[in-house]
Structure formats: C-alpha cells, structure tokens
Design a protein around this motif. Sequence first.
Motif, PDB file in Angstrom:
ATOM      1  N   UNK A 123      -4.404  -0.908  -8.109  1.00 20.93           N
ATOM      2  CA  UNK A 123      -3.525  -1.423  -7.064  1.00 20.93           C
ATOM      3  C   UNK A 123      -4.184  -2.620  -6.387  1.00 20.93           C
ATOM      4  N   UNK A 124      -3.357  -3.559  -5.949  1.00 25.86           N
ATOM      5  CA  UNK A 124      -3.854  -4.758  -5.273  1.00 25.86           C
ATOM      6  C   UNK A 124      -3.087  -4.960  -3.975  1.00 25.86           C
ATOM      7  N   UNK A 125      -3.832  -5.168  -2.899  1.00 23.23           N
ATOM      8  CA  UNK A 125      -3.215  -5.466  -1.607  1.00 23.23           C
ATOM      9  C   UNK A 125      -3.141  -6.977  -1.438  1.00 23.23           C
ATOM     10  N   UNK A 126      -1.950  -7.465  -1.098  1.00 27.94           N
ATOM     11  CA  UNK A 126      -1.727  -8.901  -0.942  1.00 27.94           C
ATOM     12  C   UNK A 126      -1.049  -9.150   0.402  1.00 27.94           C
ATOM     13  N   UNK A 127      -1.590 -10.098   1.157  1.00 34.87           N
ATOM     14  CA  UNK A 127      -0.980 -10.494   2.426  1.00 34.87           C
ATOM     15  C   UNK A 127      -0.832 -12.012   2.422  1.00 34.87           C
ATOM     16  N   UNK A 128       0.415 -12.491   2.575  1.00 35.76           N
ATOM     17  CA  UNK A 128       0.719 -13.916   2.463  1.00 35.76           C
ATOM     18  C   UNK A 128       1.306 -14.456   3.759  1.00 35.76           C
ATOM     19  N   UNK A 144       4.751  -1.131  -2.115  1.00 38.36           N
ATOM     20  CA  UNK A 144       5.030  -1.227  -0.682  1.00 38.36           C
ATOM     21  C   UNK A 144       5.281  -2.685  -0.331  1.00 38.36           C
ATOM     22  N   UNK A 145       6.191  -2.891   0.624  1.00 32.03           N
ATOM     23  CA  UNK A 145       6.506  -4.265   1.020  1.00 32.03           C
ATOM     24  C   UNK A 145       6.966  -4.271   2.472  1.00 32.03           C
ATOM     25  N   UNK A 146       6.328  -5.078   3.292  1.00 28.89           N
ATOM     26  CA  UNK A 146       6.744  -5.226   4.684  1.00 28.89           C
ATOM     27  C   UNK A 146       6.574  -6.680   5.087  1.00 28.89           C
ATOM     28  N   UNK A 147       7.464  -7.149   5.966  1.00 26.34           N
ATOM     29  CA  UNK A 147       7.432  -8.552   6.359  1.00 26.34           C
ATOM     30  C   UNK A 147       7.677  -8.714   7.850  1.00 26.34           C
ATOM     31  N   UNK A 148       6.993  -9.704   8.425  1.00 26.42           N
ATOM     32  CA  UNK A 148       7.267 -10.163   9.781  1.00 26.42           C
ATOM     33  C   UNK A 148       7.481 -11.670   9.687  1.00 26.42           C
ATOM     34  N   UNK A 152       3.447 -11.353   5.379  1.00 27.85           N
ATOM     35  CA  UNK A 152       4.183 -10.690   4.305  1.00 27.85           C
ATOM     36  C   UNK A 152       3.183  -9.876   3.487  1.00 27.85           C
ATOM     37  N   UNK A 153       3.304  -8.561   3.601  1.00 28.24           N
ATOM     38  CA  UNK A 153       2.315  -7.639   3.044  1.00 28.24           C
ATOM     39  C   UNK A 153       2.911  -6.865   1.876  1.00 28.24           C
ATOM     40  N   UNK A 154       2.132  -6.752   0.779  1.00 35.25           N
ATOM     41  CA  UNK A 154       2.586  -6.019  -0.397  1.00 35.25           C
ATOM     42  C   UNK A 154       1.435  -5.221  -1.003  1.00 35.25           C
ATOM     43  N   UNK A 155       1.783  -4.074  -1.581  1.00 37.11           N
ATOM     44  CA  UNK A 155       0.869  -3.325  -2.437  1.00 37.11           C
ATOM     45  C   UNK A 155       1.445  -3.418  -3.844  1.00 37.11           C
ATOM     46  N   UNK A 156       0.688  -4.026  -4.753  1.00 35.69           N
ATOM     47  CA  UNK A 156       1.178  -4.293  -6.100  1.00 35.69           C
ATOM     48  C   UNK A 156       0.458  -3.444  -7.134  1.00 35.69           C
ATOM     49  N   UNK A 157       1.190  -3.110  -8.177  1.00 26.25           N
ATOM     50  CA  UNK A 157       0.622  -2.398  -9.319  1.00 26.25           C
ATOM     51  C   UNK A 157       0.759  -3.295 -10.540  1.00 26.25           C
TER      52      UNK A 157
END
Length: 219
Positions: A123-128, A144-148, A152-157
């Motif tokens: 898994x990779x955590x990405x915040x853009x 997982x995906x959440x945004x403000x 913009x935060x994601x947990x990627x597989x």
Amino acid sequence: RGCSKESAMEILTVIGLKNRASSALDSLSQGMRQRLSLGIALLGTPDVLVLDEPFNGMDPVAIDAFKRLLQSLARKGIAIVISSHHLFELDQLIDTLALLHRGQLVAHGTTDSIQEKLGFEQLTEVCLDSELPEKLMENLDILEHSSTTSKHHMILQSVPKNLLNDIVELGIGVNTWREIQPSLIELLCAATGLDRQSIGMDVENSAWLPMRKLQEEEE
C-alpha cells in the motif's frame, strides 16, 4: 567484580550512565535500571543478547532511549533477541521475528517474508495539493480517498510504475508519498485470523483459535 574499572566505565558510557557511576541502585529510575542490566550483560562482550520484556516499567522517553541503545549495539554486530508483548515498541526496531500466540508459533521470518506469506498487498499513502484528473484516477486501485480544498489524500494499492512521474509532469504538488507497512499487531491478527479485540482475549484451549497455516518455503 571480575572486570577493570576502565571496562566498567566504558560500558557505563555506552549505556548512557557514566554520570551515575557513583549512584545507589535504589536512586535509579526503572529505565536506568534496565540499561544497567543491559550493561552488566555487555561486560562479557557477548555475541548474542537475550532480553525478556525489556520495556516493562519504562516511560516513553526511557523506551526511546533504550531502543536507540539497542540499535547502536546491533550496528556493532551484536545479535539481539527480544521477547516482548509490547509489539508496538518493536515496530521499526526488528528485522526478523517469530510471532507466538497461545504457545503456538504462527509466523516467523523477516517482516517482508511474513507479509508475502500472509498475502499483504503493498500500500502507498499519497497526499497531493490538488485532485488528479479523472482519467488518471480511473486507472488507480484506490482503497481510501478524502479531499479538502487544499489536501487530497489517497491510500493506493498496486501503484502504476510511472504514476509519480505523471503527477509531477501535471504540475501537482506531492506532499506525501510513502509505502505503508503493516504493524506487528496487524501481522499477528492476520496470522491467527483474529481481530484486534479478539487477539487479547483469554482462551483456555489454544486449539479453538482459527490458525492460518503458513506454507513453508521449498528448499
């Protein structure tokens, strides 16, 4: 007894107690006593140290200092075997482990090999700084995906090989890009088939546990 004053002072320096060389034992904190016990073991210049519940009774500051001391000793070539129920404190400290539950060995090896045997996906955590284009998002396996407005935060597989380059070429700022490693507690849960709450329950008969049998690697 049995060693020179110079050797004793050298050990006290290694364990960070040189300035307490003349202190009475009952004046030392629990963390200091743990370090002193380690120092006594080091007097024999051992190749292997076996530590049983070394973090018991320590406050967070003492635990951090003790862990740094163990890492320093490991870099000097001393093999360290730790028996502990404090799995959280062992994260990022060990390179090989054996997970026991109710007297049964449920997993052993390097953390990477255990993750592979238990089927953990990378898994990779990405915040853009900004949202990715929809076309690029469609090709991602997003857990997982959440945004403000500014994050913009994601947990990627299974991250595509060129994803980071594509993001940089789009001019999107990357605040976080890191691989997520499962904790030792998560590995223990996966190896036993139990959740976090159940893993700590008292079970009279270990045969009740739904153990996942790990296939031994072929030689």
